[in-house]
Enzyme design. Structure first.
Site, PDB file in Angstrom:
ATOM      1  N   ASP A 326      -7.737   2.721   4.684  1.00  0.00           N
ATOM      2  CA  ASP A 326      -7.324   1.406   4.173  1.00  0.00           C
ATOM      3  C   ASP A 326      -8.429   0.358   4.278  1.00  0.00           C
ATOM      4  O   ASP A 326      -8.336  -0.702   3.652  1.00  0.00           O
ATOM      5  CB  ASP A 326      -6.081   0.910   4.912  1.00  0.00           C
ATOM      6  CG  ASP A 326      -4.824   1.662   4.486  1.00  0.00           C
ATOM      7  OD1 ASP A 326      -4.857   2.323   3.430  1.00  0.00           O
ATOM      8  OD2 ASP A 326      -3.822   1.605   5.213  1.00  0.00           O
ATOM      9  N   ARG A 357      -7.882   4.818  -5.271  1.00  0.00           N
ATOM     10  CA  ARG A 357      -8.803   3.790  -4.777  1.00  0.00           C
ATOM     11  C   ARG A 357     -10.270   4.174  -4.868  1.00  0.00           C
ATOM     12  O   ARG A 357     -11.125   3.299  -4.733  1.00  0.00           O
ATOM     13  CB  ARG A 357      -8.428   3.393  -3.339  1.00  0.00           C
ATOM     14  CG  ARG A 357      -7.198   2.504  -3.293  1.00  0.00           C
ATOM     15  CD  ARG A 357      -6.949   1.948  -1.922  1.00  0.00           C
ATOM     16  NE  ARG A 357      -5.693   1.196  -1.907  1.00  0.00           N
ATOM     17  CZ  ARG A 357      -4.921   1.065  -0.848  1.00  0.00           C
ATOM     18  NH1 ARG A 357      -5.273   1.617   0.300  1.00  0.00           N
ATOM     19  NH2 ARG A 357      -3.807   0.378  -0.923  1.00  0.00           N
ATOM     20  N   ARG A 399      -4.605  -3.987  -1.850  1.00  0.00           N
ATOM     21  CA  ARG A 399      -5.935  -4.010  -1.210  1.00  0.00           C
ATOM     22  C   ARG A 399      -7.057  -4.197  -2.231  1.00  0.00           C
ATOM     23  O   ARG A 399      -8.111  -4.739  -1.893  1.00  0.00           O
ATOM     24  CB  ARG A 399      -6.139  -2.756  -0.374  1.00  0.00           C
ATOM     25  CG  ARG A 399      -5.097  -2.641   0.724  1.00  0.00           C
ATOM     26  CD  ARG A 399      -5.491  -1.713   1.853  1.00  0.00           C
ATOM     27  NE  ARG A 399      -4.349  -1.467   2.712  1.00  0.00           N
ATOM     28  CZ  ARG A 399      -3.885  -2.304   3.653  1.00  0.00           C
ATOM     29  NH1 ARG A 399      -4.495  -3.463   3.842  1.00  0.00           N
ATOM     30  NH2 ARG A 399      -2.836  -1.992   4.375  1.00  0.00           N
TER      31      ARG A 399
END
Length: 444
Positions: A326, A357, A399
């Site tokens: 993360d 991501r 994020r």
């Protein structure tokens, strides 16, 4: 309606203090333990988010009573007995069981934690999911649960149906897919009628998240023994017929994962940024942000529960992302303005987050002028002195949106984030806190 946020941050004026919000990793686990307990629990936290609310509404669907006051959650537990109260009461006139209804929102943690717990409780349940959640894998936990007595919808089904009751015994799970599977089983197995073992094969990645789980369930009276094998694998031994014992009152740690964005802002800006309410003794793995920012060259100081990061010349580093997936988006922002070539390794698990991501980090920072690419199992970033403005898609990933906002500190020109309120998944007040430091953000 989707909102955009346009940022034009004056780096000279970016400075100040913000309070860390509640850790959603810690809150998820405390809410679940409270809902499984023998009597009510008060969970002290002023904060919430879409992910935390997903766990709340899922537990409510299973029969827990959870109310939110200004500074705490009050949790009345699910009634647990051999003939589960929900199953006995929720029958149609012809005797058929009416499944419980649970909505996991877009929270992968909620979904993966709750499926084995539902199986342990024996509550027939239909789970509704949103966003990409139904696309996120449940294997190898899926197959283990079926082999131990559960009936499950095919993976990808939405709603996702669960029926049957888990049995004890030996469970085997690979440790390199998701620590969330292991957490779900650690919550569920103590509730079974017989003893169980949980054998985690290979390397247990994101180990700090499992440590948070163990700390929480042990604080609620659950006994788990752990054996580390010579090959690095782990076996957890979990006695059955255990009872979660309420702590009566407990508090949620400050969130290191989300604090990392503002701590990184202190590293790449011109002035110090302080985040308050952070416990440096926390088991959260993402507190490693302090060590990593120091490695980049930033000045980091800790006074009590206040952490201050001040700018200094930043140099490239090598990062192993195995335990801190993360942090990769915001670390990539820092690397994009650090002198030299940064390599972030072991990135594969980033592909099964709210977005892929690996691709969305690269797309976002490339659009802002960063020199970033994928190379094998790594992201490689050659730092520059400044970035540029541009229009960024959040990809509905909190994020990614927050990383783009922090990158705007070093951008020459405006940065517009499309679908910017994706941040509500974990940090609804993010832009207000950003504005308190910069006084330059605008919502359009």
């Amino acid at each position: 309606m989707k909102q955009n946020v346009t940022l034009n941050i004056n780096i000279d004026n970016f400075v100040g203090r913000v309070r860390a919000i509640a850790s959603k990793s810690h809150a998820h686990r405390l809410l679940i333990a409270g809902a499984l307990s023998d009597c009510p629990t008060r969970l002290l936290t002023p904060d919430s988010s879409k992910d935390i609310q997903a766990t709340v509404q899922t537990l409510q669907g299973l029969g827990a009573g959870i109310t939110k006051e200004a500074e705490f959650y009050e949790i009345t537990p699910i009634i647990i007995n051999t003939k589960n109260s929900h199953t006995e009461k929720n029958k149609s006139e012809d005797g058929c069981i009416i499944p419980a209804e649970a909505d996991c929102g877009e929270s992968g943690s909620t979904l993966r934690f709750i499926i084995p717990i539902i199986g342990a409780l024996g509550i027939a349940t239909n789970i509704t999911m949103h966003g990409r959640l139904s696309e996120r894998p449940l294997s190898p936990m899926y197959e283990e649960l079926i082999s131990h007595g559960l009936k499950l919808s095919p993976q990808g089904s939405n709603p996702f149906s669960i029926s049957g009751k888990l049995t004890g015994g030996e469970y085997v799970i690979a440790g390199n897919v998701s620590s969330q599977f292991i957490t779900g089983l650690l919550f569920a197995l103590p509730l079974l009628d017989t003893d169980s073992t949980l054998h985690v094969t290979g390397v247990l990645q994101s180990r700090p998240y499992v440590d948070i789980t163990l700390d929480v369930i042990r604080s609620f009276g659950i006994k788990v023994e752990e054996e580390l094998l010579s090959n690095g694998e782990v076996i957890f031994t979990i006695p059955g017929n255990q009872t979660y014992r309420s702590t009566k009152e407990t508090y949620v740690d400050g969130d290191w994962s989300n604090a990392a964005f503002f701590l990184a802002a202190g590293a790449i800006g011109k002035n110090p940024v302080t985040v308050t309410g952070l416990n440096t003794d926390s088991l959260q793995g993402d507190k490693k942000i302090l060590e990593l920012l120091k490695s980049f060259g930033a000045d980091v100081s800790v006074e009590g529960m206040d952490v201050t990061v001040s700018p200094a010349p930043l140099k490239a580093v090598e990062i192993d992302a195995s335990d801190i997936p993360d942090l990769v988006p915001i670390l990539s922002v820092v690397a994009s303005v650090a002198d030299g070539k940064t390599v972030i390794r072991n990135i594969e698990r980033l592909r099964i987050k709210e977005s892929d991501r690996v691709q969305t980090v690269i797309s976002t920072l490339s659009a802002l002028g960063a020199d970033i690419k994928e190379s094998g199992d790594s992201i490689v970033i050659n730092g520059k002195d400044t970035l540029k403005g541009g229009v960024i898609d959040s990809f509905n990933d909190h994020r990614i949106a927050m990383s783009a906002a922090i990158a705007a500190i070093r951008a020459d020109g405006e940065v517009t984030i499309e679908d910017a309120m994706a941040v509500s998944k974990s940090y609804p007040g993010f832009y207000e806190d950003l504005n308190s430091l910069s006084h330059t953000s605008s919502v359009s």
